[in-house]
Design an enzyme around this catalytic site. Structure first.
Site, mmCIF file in Angstrom:
data_model
loop_
_atom_site.group_PDB
_atom_site.id
_atom_site.type_symbol
_atom_site.label_atom_id
_atom_site.label_comp_id
_atom_site.label_asym_id
_atom_site.label_seq_id
_atom_site.Cartn_x
_atom_site.Cartn_y
_atom_site.Cartn_z
ATOM 1 N N VAL A 74 1.073 -1.025 0.401
ATOM 2 C CA VAL A 74 0.100 -0.080 0.564
ATOM 3 C C VAL A 74 0.816 1.328 0.279
ATOM 4 O O VAL A 74 -0.062 2.613 -0.186
ATOM 5 C CB VAL A 74 -0.858 0.055 1.761
ATOM 6 C CG1 VAL A 74 -1.515 -1.447 1.372
ATOM 7 C CG2 VAL A 74 0.021 0.558 2.917
ATOM 8 N N LYS A 75 1.877 1.367 0.277
ATOM 9 C CA LYS A 75 3.288 2.684 0.622
ATOM 10 C C LYS A 75 2.025 3.335 1.119
ATOM 11 O O LYS A 75 2.530 5.307 0.769
ATOM 12 C CB LYS A 75 3.402 2.324 -1.408
ATOM 13 C CG LYS A 75 4.733 1.469 -2.100
ATOM 14 C CD LYS A 75 5.605 2.305 -2.951
ATOM 15 C CE LYS A 75 5.860 0.614 -3.464
ATOM 16 N NZ LYS A 75 4.920 -1.185 -4.301
ATOM 17 N N ARG A 76 2.048 3.034 1.863
ATOM 18 C CA ARG A 76 1.193 4.317 2.617
ATOM 19 C C ARG A 76 1.700 5.541 3.207
ATOM 20 O O ARG A 76 3.520 5.154 4.382
ATOM 21 C CB ARG A 76 0.119 3.722 3.462
ATOM 22 C CG ARG A 76 -1.108 3.134 2.664
ATOM 23 C CD ARG A 76 -1.957 3.948 2.551
ATOM 24 N NE ARG A 76 -2.900 3.105 1.243
ATOM 25 C CZ ARG A 76 -3.791 2.842 0.679
ATOM 26 N NH1 ARG A 76 -2.124 2.851 -0.270
ATOM 27 N NH2 ARG A 76 -4.486 2.596 0.261
#
Lengths: 307, 307
Positions: free
Chosen positions: B105-107
């Protein structure tokens, strides 16, 4: 094109602010939560229904006063797919009411993955012969740590679809300097990001003079904010950090150009949670939100005049 | 704790790879797409049903061969909330089949917002008296451009919930150097991120010796990969860039320690789209995916022996 529509809405309302829609259940008046839980159950669907219900009531209250809203994806993902559906429905309702919608997703990925994010949030999803909108925001926030591979897919689609993008440049949080303030050669990392933002956005100026690729610059670093305003004359700024995080109206004044153009200031909890500080706030939460939005507008007006 | 479960699954399968579940409709055998569209319509629901159906068939085919899967959120968000529901259902089915699930998700966000992302993806969402799982992944990828404010909420929750986190350090894409390779003082930006990763992760070592905070390091920069392996002895690596992006088995060998531990190599399209290159591939797509996963495992085995 570009940020023209946002610019016009700001001039029309004489209000360069955006209301964050970041509802956690504890920010919502209890009678609304109870009503939705009674109907849908004490589960993610019930919680998502309460968030949507609250957002719709806020949008009704803020219509004509605030030009834009900014749902923050984290608070919707917290409620799983029912929450994400509530974010979708919130965007749709906000559009019906005439708001400009900035989806605060801070997505950062590359190539075909960035393309998928851009299509999902700003563009269309191709399904058989159909081209369908997944979220249909007017604008997204993105993270450029991965370089221009993470920026161009969004910018290209924004140009095509007449939408906008805000790239994180100098963020408002206490630890933002750990990476962003590092000095490489004659420039800080955030300045390199600023220059990348300016360079990639060149040639995408709208009628308002601002590029399709904007920048997120925090209110809590007013000196950097003023410096970046000078450095990036055609870059629209989204400014978080006013209010709860400590940024004042005087601090954010440096984000605007001499016409009072080119920036929008965010407030989330100041508006969302205004009812908690008001008399009979839970019942009169719409009045409390509207009063808080008007107070913020008037506070900024002391330092910024919009031509 | 930490990456122990992933480590054990890798040792059990003798396979340090993760299959990306990044399905776009064009990666799915047409008969599956048609079946789902006939049932649900040519819309986002139909498309999401096809993605879920394909993922489930892939998970059936890869069970016991590949220890982990990595759904990439972008391809699900592309299909709106029905897509996000398909991601949730994919995670659940992968757990039923015994896979370790990395939600890619590379949040990247801060404070209470990062907390909401962490609770949504790794932890529990509090709804009234209930504590409900929104997505329940075993691990997430995150972006640290905003500094430790964007890392600690994930790491703290991962420690509590016995889950993992991978921080972007040096990414595999062509433009990754624009920011990450800048030299500040005696270190590149990616080295600063690496040191931050190591420092924040200190003290969270599991039985396998690796910290709860891992790092994403691309296969396409093998010299940097080897250098970072030396610099971050207790940091588990997630390595994208093998295959389509140009990284070879020899390149990724530098990601592992002397026991063949401490790294997992991703392949997405190599496995997902294997059917497109196989004879009667559309019908025998499960065989094609399994064969591709086995070929990747055997390719890496030439350079890496897992103790």
């Amino acid at each position: 094109m570009s940020f023209d529509r946002l610019h016009q809405l700001i001039r029309k309302t004489k209000n360069p602010t955006v209301a964050g829609l970041d509802a956690r259940l504890e920010y919502i008046p209890p009678q609304l939560v109870k009503e939705c839980m009674d109907k849908h159950g004490e589960n993610l669907e019930g919680a998502a229904a309460a968030v949507l219900r609250y957002n719709m009531a806020l949008l009704d209250a803020l219509q004509g006063i605030v030009p834009a809203v900014k749902p923050q994806a984290a608070y919707y993902e917290l409620l799983g797919w029912p929450g994400v559906k509530a974010m979708h429905d919130t965007i749709q309702y906000a559009h019906d009411k005439g708001f400009y919608v900035i989806a605060d997703v801070k997505r950062g990925d590359i190539g075909s993955t960035a393309q998928a994010y851009a299509e999902g949030w700003l563009g269309k999803s191709k399904v058989g012969e159909q081209a369908l909108s997944a979220f249909d925001a007017d604008c997204v926030t993105i993270n450029g740590y991965m370089g221009s591979d993470a920026i161009l897919p969004f910018l290209d689609l924004a140009k095509e679809e007449d939408k906008g993008v805000f790239l994180l440049v100098k963020t408002s949080n206490p630890s933002s300097g750990e990476l962003q303030d590092m000095v490489a050669g004659d420039r800080q990392v955030y300045t390199v990001m600023a220059d990348l933002c300016k360079r990639l956005g060149a040639g995408t100026e709208g009628e308002c003079g601002y590029q399709t690729l904007g920048a997120v610059v925090g209110a809590t670093y007013p000196a950097e904010l003023r410096e970046l305003r000078r450095r990036m004359e055609k870059t629209f700024f989204l400014v978080p950090g006013y209010g709860a995080q400590g940024g004042t109206a005087q601090d954010v004044a440096g984000a605007f150009d001499r016409y009072g153009w080119g920036a929008i200031i965010n407030s989330s909890r100041g508006i969302l949670c205004a009812w908690q500080k008001a008399e009979n706030g839970a019942e009169r939460f719409q009045d409390a939100a509207r009063a808080a939005a008007e107070a913020m507008r008037d506070d900024i007006k002391k330092y910024v005049t919009i031509v």
